[in-house]
Design a protein around this motif. Structure first.
Motif, mmCIF file in Angstrom:
data_model
loop_
_atom_site.group_PDB
_atom_site.id
_atom_site.type_symbol
_atom_site.label_atom_id
_atom_site.label_comp_id
_atom_site.label_asym_id
_atom_site.label_seq_id
_atom_site.Cartn_x
_atom_site.Cartn_y
_atom_site.Cartn_z
ATOM 1 N N THR A 266 27.298 -73.966 -10.972
ATOM 2 C CA THR A 266 27.511 -74.840 -9.974
ATOM 3 C C THR A 266 28.834 -74.845 -9.403
ATOM 4 O OG1 THR A 266 25.809 -76.218 -10.962
ATOM 5 C CG2 THR A 266 27.182 -77.240 -9.280
ATOM 6 N N ALA A 267 29.763 -74.674 -10.200
ATOM 7 C CA ALA A 267 31.192 -74.813 -9.613
ATOM 8 C C ALA A 267 31.488 -73.665 -8.805
ATOM 9 C CB ALA A 267 32.272 -74.865 -10.833
ATOM 10 N N LEU A 268 31.240 -72.410 -9.307
ATOM 11 C CA LEU A 268 31.566 -71.183 -8.758
ATOM 12 C C LEU A 268 30.617 -70.158 -7.626
ATOM 13 C CD1 LEU A 268 33.417 -69.601 -11.662
ATOM 14 C CD2 LEU A 268 34.148 -70.709 -9.786
ATOM 15 N N ASP A 269 29.203 -70.869 -7.550
ATOM 16 C CA ASP A 269 28.184 -70.743 -6.972
ATOM 17 C C ASP A 269 27.676 -69.192 -7.450
ATOM 18 O OD1 ASP A 269 26.302 -70.745 -4.709
ATOM 19 O OD2 ASP A 269 27.700 -69.773 -3.165
ATOM 20 N N LEU A 270 27.537 -69.053 -8.558
ATOM 21 C CA LEU A 270 27.071 -68.069 -9.406
ATOM 22 C C LEU A 270 25.603 -67.816 -9.345
ATOM 23 C CD1 LEU A 270 29.895 -68.099 -12.092
ATOM 24 C CD2 LEU A 270 29.924 -66.711 -10.183
ATOM 25 N N ASP A 271 25.106 -66.581 -9.572
ATOM 26 C CA ASP A 271 23.883 -66.224 -9.798
ATOM 27 C C ASP A 271 23.329 -66.908 -10.975
ATOM 28 O OD1 ASP A 271 23.487 -64.904 -7.519
ATOM 29 O OD2 ASP A 271 23.984 -62.987 -8.399
ATOM 30 N N GLY A 272 21.897 -67.635 -11.096
ATOM 31 C CA GLY A 272 21.579 -68.191 -12.383
ATOM 32 C C GLY A 272 20.617 -69.237 -12.040
ATOM 33 N N ASP A 273 19.654 -69.093 -12.971
ATOM 34 C CA ASP A 273 18.451 -70.142 -12.694
ATOM 35 C C ASP A 273 18.584 -71.581 -13.194
ATOM 36 O OD1 ASP A 273 15.820 -71.209 -12.453
ATOM 37 O OD2 ASP A 273 14.875 -70.228 -14.334
ATOM 38 N N ILE A 274 19.753 -72.249 -12.349
ATOM 39 C CA ILE A 274 20.041 -73.425 -12.631
ATOM 40 C C ILE A 274 18.891 -74.530 -12.824
ATOM 41 C CG2 ILE A 274 21.463 -75.299 -11.731
ATOM 42 C CD1 ILE A 274 23.362 -73.320 -10.351
ATOM 43 N N MET B 161 36.057 -65.405 -13.531
ATOM 44 C CA MET B 161 34.848 -65.318 -13.933
ATOM 45 C C MET B 161 34.250 -63.954 -13.568
ATOM 46 S SD MET B 161 32.905 -66.527 -16.256
ATOM 47 C CE MET B 161 33.343 -68.344 -16.297
ATOM 48 N N ASP B 162 34.854 -62.831 -13.798
ATOM 49 C CA ASP B 162 34.217 -61.435 -13.190
ATOM 50 C C ASP B 162 32.755 -61.221 -13.675
ATOM 51 O OD1 ASP B 162 34.036 -59.586 -15.813
ATOM 52 O OD2 ASP B 162 36.082 -60.628 -15.980
ATOM 53 N N PRO B 163 31.993 -60.703 -12.491
ATOM 54 C CA PRO B 163 30.728 -60.143 -12.518
ATOM 55 C C PRO B 163 30.205 -59.769 -13.962
ATOM 56 C CG PRO B 163 31.697 -59.429 -10.640
ATOM 57 C CD PRO B 163 32.665 -59.838 -11.536
ATOM 58 N N GLU B 164 30.935 -58.978 -14.486
ATOM 59 C CA GLU B 164 30.523 -58.361 -15.976
ATOM 60 C C GLU B 164 30.520 -59.434 -17.158
ATOM 61 O OE1 GLU B 164 31.463 -54.694 -19.079
ATOM 62 O OE2 GLU B 164 32.646 -54.930 -17.255
ATOM 63 N N TYR B 165 31.603 -60.221 -16.938
ATOM 64 C CA TYR B 165 31.711 -61.329 -17.916
ATOM 65 C C TYR B 165 30.545 -62.699 -17.640
ATOM 66 C CZ TYR B 165 33.867 -64.983 -20.675
ATOM 67 O OH TYR B 165 34.319 -65.840 -21.691
ATOM 68 N N TRP B 166 30.360 -62.875 -16.529
ATOM 69 C CA TRP B 166 29.324 -63.557 -16.333
ATOM 70 C C TRP B 166 27.712 -63.270 -16.726
ATOM 71 C CZ3 TRP B 166 27.968 -68.348 -15.934
ATOM 72 C CH2 TRP B 166 27.096 -68.706 -15.264
ATOM 73 N N ARG B 167 27.659 -61.867 -16.395
ATOM 74 C CA ARG B 167 26.334 -61.360 -16.979
ATOM 75 C C ARG B 167 26.285 -61.367 -18.496
ATOM 76 N NH1 ARG B 167 27.422 -57.713 -12.850
ATOM 77 N NH2 ARG B 167 28.710 -56.060 -13.950
ATOM 78 N N PHE B 168 27.431 -61.254 -18.951
ATOM 79 C CA PHE B 168 27.146 -61.360 -20.536
ATOM 80 C C PHE B 168 27.025 -62.903 -20.854
ATOM 81 C CE2 PHE B 168 29.920 -62.905 -24.223
ATOM 82 C CZ PHE B 168 29.179 -62.389 -25.095
#
Length: 609
Positions: A437-445, A382-389
């Motif tokens: 949650t699983a990858l501790d990614l940025d986001g308004d969970i 889950m690379d940063p660019e894909y996650w931003r998309f």
């Protein structure tokens, strides 16, 4: 409308060959009646499946045939047809060359020439045979100029496109018809022919000697066998599962990573009807479902390819996401009627392009996030660019989920608040929460969790009708819709929830034909004329729900009934008529991915039991 004598083979009379750039359909009589070059969605060179007189074809077959049988060579997409004649037995091998790789697969490297290769071999006695190659460019609109460069080499061009023909038997050429040859083969002898796509500037014809043919055939067989060996399913329906997987792979466009929904355009959803659509494009929904099905079998490379296709075709802009694209990422797919073609069995109009590309369908956002969820769980990065998309997709869903849309079935009756569309908005946010949650990614969970619950409450309150005792097609209606069978499969609600149990019962009672197959919907004005058949994927979704309810034997009977509707080589179209005959574009990815899903779930249920 064409009379019955001139309608030719039925939809189920064809077998598919492919090089993962394009494909061809081979009829039981040895005629290739559909082939497009250089891509699946390019104008057809052979289109007799859509018009017996004007469509063009490529026939290699014995004379005086008494019986025909065929199969795919095991674990391949190479077709073998056996003809028994009054004097001997012959075997016809048909394939489009592909080749294996020494290292990790490079999708741009698959394939040799864009070519259809055919070999007719006499196995016993002797046979008399004929070859006819009648190219008709641009879906039969262009009668080509044909010429011979030597007795075994022909060339035909029309417009910007051209084909070359090699035949091991001397050819004759006619400006009105094309090419023809004939001869006699005795036991152990064979005749070879190949059509190769080219452009007007490429006039060379490859002489396909027996050694070259053997090498190319063995490379192609090896490619498919090696791919089949990666299948991890080893249950009781392995043959059907592997055939479905091979079909999905055959519909995969290797250079781009896209997947066409079906190999054809305008095969009718009802005999002689006008619900005839072009399915040679990549639907986000179909491709997402297909990669899930293939991931169940251990195929991860296709998920990587689709992720790459999705990123470059959408250019990372969630607000511009379409429901479908051309294989090269094309966004405009104008729908045009080809009025010079009679259509399959007289079913007009024949259409190319698909006006549904401009529809607003909320469910695709859920499918994008679900495909990412599958990709992540299978170990994808889950690379940063894909996650931003993906975050932008979630933001779009949050901003637009309350709006009406045109729904999963691409009806033309106007926008509504379709229940399945709303539920898939829930799926989009749910999968984003799980990934963050699983990858501790940025986001308004926290914020996403609030909206996820709002959507769920809205669907449960407005999408379930106490009067009907079922989830309905859209808010403020009483219509049933088989797409709601997907609600438990995506985890929106448990199958054994009383509301879902009653929905399943209502669909069984009101959307199921006498032979047990499921309609998408009934009694709803979808803005289109005519009728359609029962939907294979919906029938398999019902079987999946029965499995979730613990009704394993009932689900197995229904699953086997669907498998029984496949043609002699195990291929399925989109829909079925009242007798279980195949209707709609063929072969259909949606149907084959459903076979894989149900077989895997059935095996799990039987293992638990």
């Amino acid at each position: 409308m064409a009379d019955s004598a001139s309608r030719g083979p039925g939809i189920g009379d064809y077998a598919l060959i492919s090089d993962m750039h394009s494909c061809a359909l081979v009829a039981l009589d040895g005629s290739i009646d559909w082939a497009c070059f250089p891509r699946f969605d390019s104008p057809a060179v052979f289109a007799r499946i859509l018009d017996r007189d004007r469509g063009g074809y490529f026939l290699v077959a014995p004379e005086n045939v008494a019986s025909v049988s065929r199969r795919y060579l095991p674990e391949t997409n190479v077709v073998e047809t056996t003809f028994v004649t009054d004097s001997g037995v012959a075997r016809l091998i048909d394939f489009m060359p592909v080749h294996p790789h020494g290292g990790p697969e490079d999708p741009h490297d698959i394939g040799c020439d864009q070519q259809i290769v055919r070999e007719l071999r006499c196995e016993s006695g002797f046979i008399r045979f004929g070859l006819e190659c009648r190219p008709r460019f641009d879906y039969g609109h262009i009668l080509p100029h044909v010429s011979l460069s030597d007795p075994r080499s022909g060339y035909a061009h029309g417009g910007a496109d051209a084909i070359s023909l090699y035949s091991s038997v001397p050819l004759v050429a006619s400006q009105d018809d094309g090419f023809a040859a004939s001869g006699t083969l005795r036991a152990g002898e064979s005749a070879r022919a190949a059509v190769t796509y080219s452009t007007r500037s490429e006039r060379s014809v490859e002489h396909l000697d027996e050694i070259t043919l053997s090498e190319r055939l063995q490379e192609t067989i090896a490619f498919w066998e090696q791919w089949s060996e990666m299948c991890t399913y080893d249950g009781p329906y392995r043959a059907a599962v592997l055939r479905s997987a091979l079909t999905l792979k055959a519909l995969h466009h290797a250079p781009s990573g896209g997947l066409v929904a079906a190999a054809t355009t305008s095969l009718p959803e009802a005999p002689g009807g006008d619900r005839n659509w072009d399915y040679r494009f990549t639907w986000i929904r179909d491709a997402s479902f297909a990669l899930y099905a293939l991931s169940l079998l251990g195929y991860d490379e296709e998920a990587n390819s689709f992720k790459a296709w999705l990123e470059w075709s959408t250019a990372g802009r969630a607000r511009d996401l379409q429901i479908m694209y051309g294989l090269g990422g094309e966004r405009r797919l104008p729908e045009v009627e080809l009025n010079w073609l009679d259509g399959h069995g007289g079913a007009r109009p024949v259409r190319i392009g698909n006006a549904a590309h401009s529809q607003f369908q909320l469910d695709i956002y859920g499918e994008v996030l679900d495909s990412a969820h599958i990709y992540r769980r299978r170990g994808g990065e889950m690379d940063p660019e894909y996650w931003r998309f993906l975050q932008r997709v979630v933001e779009f869903v949050i901003a637009h989920w309350r709006e009406p849309d045109e729904g999963i079935w691409e009806t033309r009756g106007g926008a509504r608040h379709f229940v399945f569309s709303k539920a898939m908005c829930w799926v989009a946010i749910d999968r984003a929460i799980k990934a963050a949650t699983a990858l501790d990614l940025d986001g308004d969970i926290a914020g996403w969790t609030v909206v996820r619950e709002e959507i769920r409450e809205d669907v449960l309150r407005r999408g379930y009708s106490e009067k009907r005792g079922a989830f309905v097609q859209a808010y403020e209606t009483d219509d049933l819709d088989a797409s709601n069978l997907l609600l438990p499969l995506f985890g929106f609600i448990r199958a054994d929830d009383p509301r879902m149990r009653s929905t399943i019962a209502a669909i069984e009672r009101e959307l199921t034909s006498p032979n047990g197959f499921v309609y998408r919907y009934r009694g709803y004005d979808d803005g289109l004329s005519g009728d359609e058949g029962t939907f294979i994927a919906c029938t398999l979704w019902l079987a999946d729900n029965l499995l979730l309810l613990g009704e394993t034997e009932k689900a197995q009977r229904l699953f086997e009934k669907v498998l029984g509707c496949g043609n002699d080589v195990g291929l399925l179209s989109e829909e079925l008529d009242g007798d279980g005959g195949l209707l709609g574009n063929f072969p259909q990815a949606f149907s084959h991915l459903g076979v894989i899903n149900t077989a895997v779930q059935l095996q799990r249920a039987q293992t638990i039991a």
